[in-house]
Design a protein around this motif. Structure first.
Motif, mmCIF file in Angstrom:
data_model
loop_
_atom_site.group_PDB
_atom_site.id
_atom_site.type_symbol
_atom_site.label_atom_id
_atom_site.label_comp_id
_atom_site.label_asym_id
_atom_site.label_seq_id
_atom_site.Cartn_x
_atom_site.Cartn_y
_atom_site.Cartn_z
ATOM 1 N N UNK A 1 0.836 -1.201 0.000
ATOM 2 C CA UNK A 1 0.000 0.000 0.000
ATOM 3 C C UNK A 1 0.867 1.245 0.000
ATOM 4 N N UNK A 2 0.439 2.232 -0.764
ATOM 5 C CA UNK A 2 1.173 3.500 -0.822
ATOM 6 C C UNK A 2 0.188 4.631 -0.539
ATOM 7 N N UNK A 3 0.557 5.535 0.378
ATOM 8 C CA UNK A 3 -0.334 6.626 0.756
ATOM 9 C C UNK A 3 0.416 7.952 0.762
ATOM 10 N N UNK A 4 -0.207 8.969 0.178
ATOM 11 C CA UNK A 4 0.358 10.317 0.143
ATOM 12 C C UNK A 4 -0.115 11.086 1.367
ATOM 13 N N UNK A 5 0.857 11.671 2.082
ATOM 14 C CA UNK A 5 0.571 12.496 3.256
ATOM 15 C C UNK A 5 1.206 13.860 3.035
ATOM 16 N N UNK A 6 0.447 14.927 3.263
ATOM 17 C CA UNK A 6 0.980 16.275 3.122
ATOM 18 C C UNK A 6 1.245 16.904 4.481
ATOM 19 N N UNK A 7 2.330 17.648 4.553
ATOM 20 C CA UNK A 7 2.676 18.440 5.732
ATOM 21 C C UNK A 7 2.189 19.854 5.435
ATOM 22 N N UNK A 8 1.258 20.353 6.250
ATOM 23 C CA UNK A 8 0.641 21.642 6.003
ATOM 24 C C UNK A 8 0.779 22.515 7.252
ATOM 25 N N UNK A 9 1.024 23.811 7.063
ATOM 26 C CA UNK A 9 1.103 24.730 8.188
ATOM 27 C C UNK A 9 1.743 26.036 7.782
ATOM 28 N N UNK B 1 0.680 -5.330 10.868
ATOM 29 C CA UNK B 1 1.294 -6.376 10.055
ATOM 30 C C UNK B 1 1.320 -6.086 8.567
ATOM 31 N N UNK B 2 0.913 -4.869 8.182
ATOM 32 C CA UNK B 2 0.928 -4.486 6.764
ATOM 33 C C UNK B 2 2.013 -3.443 6.539
ATOM 34 N N UNK B 3 2.784 -3.616 5.475
ATOM 35 C CA UNK B 3 3.748 -2.583 5.107
ATOM 36 C C UNK B 3 3.008 -1.478 4.371
ATOM 37 N N UNK B 4 3.293 -0.258 4.771
ATOM 38 C CA UNK B 4 2.635 0.906 4.195
ATOM 39 C C UNK B 4 3.725 1.886 3.782
ATOM 40 N N UNK B 5 3.747 2.216 2.498
ATOM 41 C CA UNK B 5 4.743 3.152 1.985
ATOM 42 C C UNK B 5 4.153 4.559 2.050
ATOM 43 N N UNK B 6 4.715 5.394 2.939
ATOM 44 C CA UNK B 6 4.237 6.767 3.073
ATOM 45 C C UNK B 6 5.031 7.674 2.149
ATOM 46 N N UNK B 7 4.318 8.412 1.307
ATOM 47 C CA UNK B 7 4.938 9.412 0.444
ATOM 48 C C UNK B 7 4.648 10.753 1.110
ATOM 49 N N UNK B 8 5.678 11.381 1.662
ATOM 50 C CA UNK B 8 5.514 12.593 2.462
ATOM 51 C C UNK B 8 5.783 13.827 1.619
ATOM 52 N N UNK B 9 4.764 14.639 1.442
ATOM 53 C CA UNK B 9 4.882 15.898 0.697
ATOM 54 C C UNK B 9 5.029 17.028 1.695
ATOM 55 N N UNK B 10 6.212 17.560 1.776
ATOM 56 C CA UNK B 10 6.515 18.679 2.671
ATOM 57 C C UNK B 10 6.281 19.961 1.880
ATOM 58 N N UNK B 11 5.119 20.604 2.128
ATOM 59 C CA UNK B 11 4.750 21.798 1.374
ATOM 60 C C UNK B 11 5.347 23.036 2.036
ATOM 61 N N UNK B 12 5.733 24.000 1.210
ATOM 62 C CA UNK B 12 6.276 25.247 1.769
ATOM 63 C C UNK B 12 5.237 25.873 2.692
ATOM 64 N N UNK B 13 5.722 26.568 3.723
ATOM 65 C CA UNK B 13 4.828 27.195 4.692
ATOM 66 C C UNK B 13 4.067 28.350 4.084
ATOM 67 N N UNK B 14 2.809 28.439 4.436
ATOM 68 C CA UNK B 14 1.989 29.533 3.913
ATOM 69 C C UNK B 14 2.166 30.763 4.787
ATOM 70 N N UNK B 15 2.346 31.902 4.172
ATOM 71 C CA UNK B 15 2.297 33.171 4.886
ATOM 72 C C UNK B 15 1.513 34.145 4.015
ATOM 73 N N UNK B 16 1.569 35.406 4.344
ATOM 74 C CA UNK B 16 0.767 36.382 3.596
ATOM 75 C C UNK B 16 1.177 36.482 2.121
#
Length: 165
Positions: free
Chosen positions: A2-10, A49-64
């Motif tokens: 299994x492969x899952x996309x996770x985004x880093x937001x902030x 017991x399941x291998x999970x491939x995390x694809x981590x998307x580190x998004x640039x920080x939002x500002x004004x």
């Protein structure tokens, strides 16, 4: 596998890149690195017991000056909403971002990450505010990319939520 996309937001400088660095490479740097666009990393974890491939998307920080590119979120199975506990305004920014993300990709699992727990003497977010977030039904986890506190837990917990969704 299994492969899952996770985004880093902030907001900018909340520790998104440092959290990914601690989780994927077990490293932490005091040197601030601005993320330009998006940085993608991968790590395989085992959940139930399941291998999970995390694809981590580190998004640039939002500002004004920069608005989060909602196209980066497409295909996400979940996201980490990262707040800097030493800057109360990043919690407000997180509330706004959560609405934007949900409008863009719908309801997917997420965790509110209260980062920089190693700097509790500089903390600006009160327990009462954390309790208000918990009353929304949100999962809140305190972390420190510097010490490693809670870092493994945020990714494991989010992966678990994604598998149950």
């Amino acid at each position: 596998m299994l492969q899952k996309k996770i985004c880093m937001v902030g907001a900018f400088a909340t520790g998104k890149t440092s959290l990914v660095g601690r989780f994927v490479y077990s490293i932490f740097s005091e040197k601030y690195q601005t993320t330009v666009g998006v940085k993608i990393d991968k790590k395989t974890i085992n959940i139930q017991g399941k291998d999970l491939n995390l694809i981590l998307w580190d998004l640039y920080g939002e500002d004004e000056f920069q608005k989060l590119r909602m196209s980066y979120l497409r295909g996400s199975s979940g996201y980490l909403l990262v707040v800097d506990g030493t800057r109360k305004n990043t919690l407000e920014k997180a509330f706004n971002l959560q609405i934007k993300v949900e409008d863009s990709i719908g309801k997917v699992p997420f965790i509110l990450v209260l980062n920089k727990w190693d700097l509790t003497d500089e903390w600006e977010i009160a327990d009462v505010e954390i309790n208000e977030v918990l009353q929304r039904g949100w999962t809140v986890i305190k972390t420190s990319a510097k010490t490693g506190l809670g870092v493994e837990e945020i990714f494991q917990t989010l992966a678990q939520k994604i598998l149950e969704a």
